[in-house]
Every structure is written in structure tokens, then in C-alpha cells.
Design a protein around this motif. Structure first.
Motif, short mmCIF file in Angstrom:
data_model
loop_
_atom_site.label_atom_id
_atom_site.label_comp_id
_atom_site.label_asym_id
_atom_site.label_seq_id
_atom_site.Cartn_x
_atom_site.Cartn_y
_atom_site.Cartn_z
N LEU A 70 60.86 18.06 -33.79
CA LEU A 70 59.62 18.08 -33.02
C LEU A 70 59.90 17.90 -31.53
O LEU A 70 59.33 18.61 -30.69
N ARG A 71 60.75 16.94 -31.19
CA ARG A 71 61.08 16.72 -29.79
C ARG A 71 61.71 17.96 -29.18
O ARG A 71 61.41 18.34 -28.05
N ALA A 72 62.59 18.60 -29.92
CA ALA A 72 63.23 19.82 -29.42
C ALA A 72 62.21 20.91 -29.14
O ALA A 72 62.31 21.65 -28.15
N SER A 73 61.21 21.02 -30.02
CA SER A 73 60.22 22.10 -29.87
C SER A 73 59.47 22.02 -28.54
O SER A 73 59.02 23.03 -28.01
N HIS A 74 59.34 20.81 -27.99
CA HIS A 74 58.61 20.64 -26.74
C HIS A 74 59.37 21.18 -25.54
O HIS A 74 58.81 21.30 -24.46
N PHE A 75 60.64 21.49 -25.75
CA PHE A 75 61.46 22.01 -24.65
C PHE A 75 61.83 23.48 -24.86
O PHE A 75 62.66 24.02 -24.13
#
Length: 315
Positions: free
Chosen positions: A89-94
Motif C-alpha cells: 500500500l505504501r509503495a502504491s502511493h509513490f
């Protein structure tokens, strides 16, 4: 032909050190401490395993922990996360809609361990719902991706505007709009606006907030609160008014429903303060009395290699 470029995005090792405070153990149960230490070791071993695989490949790659990211990821052909759904999820924000993502579940739940510890503590590890790989199949899946034998799926992401200004983060799972204090009630109104429709009905609410999920997020908090799972590739959104206070009988059915791909939801916020929680509690956007929030499924898609069991069945 240019060499493929890959970013390995890692869950930090110190995530498993939350049982310590100023060097003093916060748990007196030695089995809990042993369990947490084992989780850290399993995750560390998974990182070392994945890096050893990459060292044998004819690709350019770099590794970093996700808490070191501060700007959008660029100039890579693939991002691989090592952790769980939270890391993914954190990766998707970037990521925009041009770089595909592969999740490696570094610490899968062990059913026997959960059963044996059930009377003492919760031994559930990482669910890894969106992670297509573990250390057992990482190399094979990576080979299939590099050789073009598998195709990334496109998951819908939520676009959010506050007072017509876009919020820079797109939600992959869900958003929650609520008072900063979870014990306080919120007042807001919403309309579901179909493009070309001039005056859709207005729904007035007093409740503990409003949750809106994508198809991906429909199996998370929304499902736990009484919602329904959606096909993961659906472009619709599902909304749910949380704990509505005495809605009129004719309005009860409007407290939960769908926002179709050709629709948006416009929310007028009538509480002194509010917060938009995006994909959990790590990303928040403040709102205040009189603000208008618009939500739709028109964010850029996320390209991701999904586990086989989440892919639509082929007839």
C-alpha cells in the motif's frame, strides 16, 4: 536493448521492535517476545533471499526501506515490495500508472502456529492478500515477468478533490472521512452525481463518519463493517455511512451503496473539523466546516501482478 531496472522496496526491520520501549520489554510473556523476534528473523531472511536472487539476474536494481521514500518513484521498470499488504500500500502511493508492482509476502501466517498460540496471544502474521509471491515462488514469478509471460492487472484507485483542488495521494483501498476524535459525531451531506445529471438527491447525515472503498478495499474494513466484497477489477466504489444516527426510514437504504464508474460523490462537510484518512492512518488530509469533497474512481490505475486466486477465472 536497455537493461531492466528494478526497485526493491523493503519493510523496515525495526517494525518488529515495537515490543521494546527505551530498551525495556513491554511484554512479560517470553513466548510473545520469541514470536516477535522470529518474525523479524523471517522477514530479514526473506530480504536476503530476494537480494540473492536479484544478484544473479542481468538487471540493474536498487534496494531501500519504504520509510526512505519521499518522492514519486521514477526511472524503473518494476517495483518489488518485500513485506506485506501494508508495504505494498505504501509503495502504491509513490507510483503512477506506468510502473508495475509485485508484492512479496515476507512473513506469511503459519496456521499451526496460530492454533498452538490461540489461548495465549494472536500469532497471525502477514496476510499478504495482494502479494503474488513468497520466497518459495519469487524467482519463478520474477522470471515470468522479465520474460513477458505474465501481464499486470489494473486496479482502480480513488481520486479525491477538496474544494475542487486535487489531493495528491490516490487511495488504493479506502478513505475514511470523520471527526479527528473518533468518539465525536460528524455532520455532512452527500450527493451521488451521474455525469450529465443536474440535481441528484441530497442525503443529510449525522454519524461517526463516511467510508468509501475501492473494489480492492471492499474486502477490508468495509467488509468487516457489513459491506460486500466486489470483483477486484471493478471500477465502482462502495460507500458506507458509519453508525448513522436515526436516519429517516426512507433514507436507510441510502446509507450504503455504490458509486458507479460514471458517477462521483460530492460531500459537504458541516463539522468544525474533519480528517480524510487515506488507506489507513499514515496519510491524512484535514477538512473543515463548509469544505466540499469530491470522490470518484478516476484516479490513475495501479498496475500490479496479482495472486492467481484473485484473477478472474477464464472460461
Amino acid at each position: 536493448m536497455a537493461r531492466r531496472r528494478l526497485l526493491l522496496l523493503l519493510k523496515p526491520l525495526d517494525t518488529y521492535s515495537f515490543h521494546q520501549l527505551n530498551g525495556v520489554s513491554r511484554s512479560r510473556n517470553p513466548k510473545v517476545l520469541q514470536y516477535l523476534d522470529n518474525r523479524r528473523k523471517v522477514h530479514k531472511d526473506a530480504i536476503e533471499f530476494c537480494t540473492s536472487i536479484l544478484q544473479r539476474k542481468s538487471i540493474d536494481w536498487n534496494a531501500t526501506f519504504y520509510n526512505n521514500l519521499s518522492r514519486p518513484v521514477q526511472n524503473v521498470d518494476l517495483v518489488v515490495t518485500v513485506g506485506g499488504d501494508g508495504t505494498l500500500l505504501r509503495a502504491s502511493h509513490f507510483l503512477d500508472d506506468s510502473i508495475p508492482l509485485l508484492g512479496v509476502n515476507s512473513d506469511p501466517t503459519q496456521p499451526q502456529e496460530v492454533q498452538e498460540a490461540s489461548n495465549e496471544f494472536d500469532a497471525t502474521r502477514s496476510t499478504g492478500y495482494l502479494c503474488a509471491a513468497t520466497v518459495k515462488n519469487f524467482e519463478q514469478i520474477l522470471n515470468n515477468i522479465l520474460e513477458g509471460q505474465t501481464t499486470a492487472s489494473e486496479l482502480s484507485r480513488m481520486s479525491i478533490h477538496v474544494n475542487s483542488m486535487p489531493v495528491s495521494t490516490y487511495a488504493l483501498n479506502d478513505i475514511l472521512i470523520a471527526d479527528p476524535c473518533p468518539a465525536s459525531a460528524s455532520r455532512f451531506s452527500f450527493r451521488i452525481r451521474k455525469y450529465g445529471q443536474t440535481s441528484p438527491p441530497l442525503v443529510n447525515c449525522r454519524s461517526s463518519g463516511l467510508r468509501i472503498s475501492t473494489a480492492t478495499g471492499s474486502t477490508a474494513a468495509t467488509l468487516s463493517a457489513g459491506g460486500f466484497p466486489m470483483p477486484i477489477l471493478s471500477k465502482d466504489l462502495q460507500y458506507m455511512v458509519r453508525e448513522p444516527i436515526s436516519p429517516e426510514p426512507a433514507r436507510v437504504r441510502l446509507m450504503h451503496g455504490l458509486i458507479k464508474r460514471n458517477e462521483s460523490m460530492d460531500i459537504d462537510w458541516y463539522t468544525k473539523e474533519g480528517v480524510i484518512y487515506i488507506d489507513g492512518s499514515n496519510i491524512v488530509h484535514p477538512v473543515q466546516y463548509g469544505d466540499t469533497i469530491s470522490v470518484s474512481s478516476h484516479g490513475p490505475v495501479l498496475k500490479i501482478f496479482l495472486p492467481n486466486h484473485l484473477l478472474p477465472s477464464k472460461i
